[in-house]
Design a protein around this motif. Structure first.
Motif, mmCIF file in Angstrom:
data_model
loop_
_atom_site.group_PDB
_atom_site.id
_atom_site.type_symbol
_atom_site.label_atom_id
_atom_site.label_comp_id
_atom_site.label_asym_id
_atom_site.label_seq_id
_atom_site.Cartn_x
_atom_site.Cartn_y
_atom_site.Cartn_z
ATOM 1 N N ASN A 1 102.510 19.564 18.623
ATOM 2 C CA ASN A 1 103.416 20.357 19.447
ATOM 3 C C ASN A 1 104.046 19.481 20.517
ATOM 4 O O ASN A 1 103.409 18.602 21.062
ATOM 5 C CB ASN A 1 102.678 21.505 20.113
ATOM 6 N N MET A 2 105.281 19.790 20.833
ATOM 7 C CA MET A 2 105.961 19.051 21.878
ATOM 8 C C MET A 2 106.974 19.962 22.560
ATOM 9 O O MET A 2 107.218 21.075 22.122
ATOM 10 C CB MET A 2 106.648 17.817 21.316
ATOM 11 N N THR A 3 107.541 19.459 23.626
ATOM 12 C CA THR A 3 108.537 20.215 24.372
ATOM 13 C C THR A 3 109.843 19.439 24.358
ATOM 14 O O THR A 3 109.862 18.242 24.646
ATOM 15 C CB THR A 3 108.072 20.424 25.827
ATOM 16 N N LEU A 4 110.924 20.111 24.014
ATOM 17 C CA LEU A 4 112.252 19.516 24.089
ATOM 18 C C LEU A 4 112.873 19.921 25.418
ATOM 19 O O LEU A 4 112.801 21.082 25.814
ATOM 20 C CB LEU A 4 113.137 20.013 22.942
ATOM 21 N N ARG A 5 113.465 18.952 26.099
ATOM 22 C CA ARG A 5 114.093 19.220 27.390
ATOM 23 C C ARG A 5 115.537 18.745 27.354
ATOM 24 O O ARG A 5 115.824 17.680 26.835
ATOM 25 C CB ARG A 5 113.331 18.508 28.505
ATOM 26 N N TRP A 6 116.431 19.535 27.932
ATOM 27 C CA TRP A 6 117.836 19.182 28.034
ATOM 28 C C TRP A 6 118.143 18.848 29.485
ATOM 29 O O TRP A 6 117.697 19.541 30.397
ATOM 30 C CB TRP A 6 118.728 20.347 27.602
ATOM 31 N N TYR A 7 118.939 17.792 29.667
ATOM 32 C CA TYR A 7 119.346 17.374 31.005
ATOM 33 C C TYR A 7 120.861 17.290 31.066
ATOM 34 O O TYR A 7 121.510 16.865 30.108
ATOM 35 C CB TYR A 7 118.762 15.995 31.344
ATOM 36 N N LYS A 8 121.411 17.702 32.178
ATOM 37 C CA LYS A 8 122.840 17.549 32.432
ATOM 38 C C LYS A 8 122.985 16.944 33.819
ATOM 39 O O LYS A 8 122.448 17.476 34.787
ATOM 40 C CB LYS A 8 123.561 18.896 32.368
#
Length: 181
Positions: A1-8
């Motif tokens: 399991n992992m976490t995807l993170r979006w950055y702007k």
């Protein structure tokens, strides 16, 4: 399991839990902006690929470098998020100006005979709250550990060892590095 993170613009905007198999070497092409369901419509710039997950401070630092190390605060605003617009000209729309900033209050706050942005060389923007010229204000304005006469940005030739090139007429203290060869 992992976490995807979006950055702007260096700030996390979303995250979701995901379960993907680890990436493996392949002869297939990788496409940025092309998905299984639909393709991205817009502009993507400054694409980088890393062999590990970056930490949040690393992402913020990368974003800051893309802006030449500048922030809303370094441009004289109280706070906010500086970003790029067009060909990476500063987008200050998210910067919060000081109430009645010195560089737009109609007064000659530093007594140099010049008033407000763009007429006062000490003003970087209308939201700047300090009319003082960066090259004579005894402040390390660009965070390089060098102040005024010692800062390459305050020298016409970029050489702080050349006392004859020191200029108090401009507001150009910067992170330039002078290397004598």
């Amino acid at each position: 399991n992992m976490t995807l993170r979006w950055y702007k613009n260096g700030v996390q905007t979303n995250q979701v839990a995901a379960s993907y198999s680890p990436a493996t070497a392949s002869v297939l092409n990788a496409y940025i902006g092309q998905g299984y369901v639909s393709n991205y419509s817009g502009t993507i710039d400054d694409v980088r690929v890393y062999n590990r997950a970056l930490l949040e401070p690393e992402i913020a630092n990368i974003h800051s470098q893309g802006l030449g190390g500048q922030t809303c605060t370094s441009l004289g605003f109280l706070s906010g998020t500086l970003s790029c617009s067009g060909l990476c000209t500063y987008d200050i729309t998210q910067c919060v100006a000081a109430p009645d900033p010195d560089c737009s209050d109609g007064d000659d706050n530093d007594g140099d005979g010049q008033t407000d942005y763009p007429n006062d060389v000490g003003c970087i923007s209308a939201g700047d709250d300090n009319e003082a010229n960066q090259c004579v204000d005894t402040i390390d304005n660009d965070g390089d550990g060098l102040v005024d006469n010692a800062d390459p940005g305050c020298h016409l030739d970029g050489n702080p060892l050349n006392s004859g090139s020191y200029s108090t007429d401009g507001n150009q203290e910067s992170n330039q590095i002078f290397i004598e060869i």
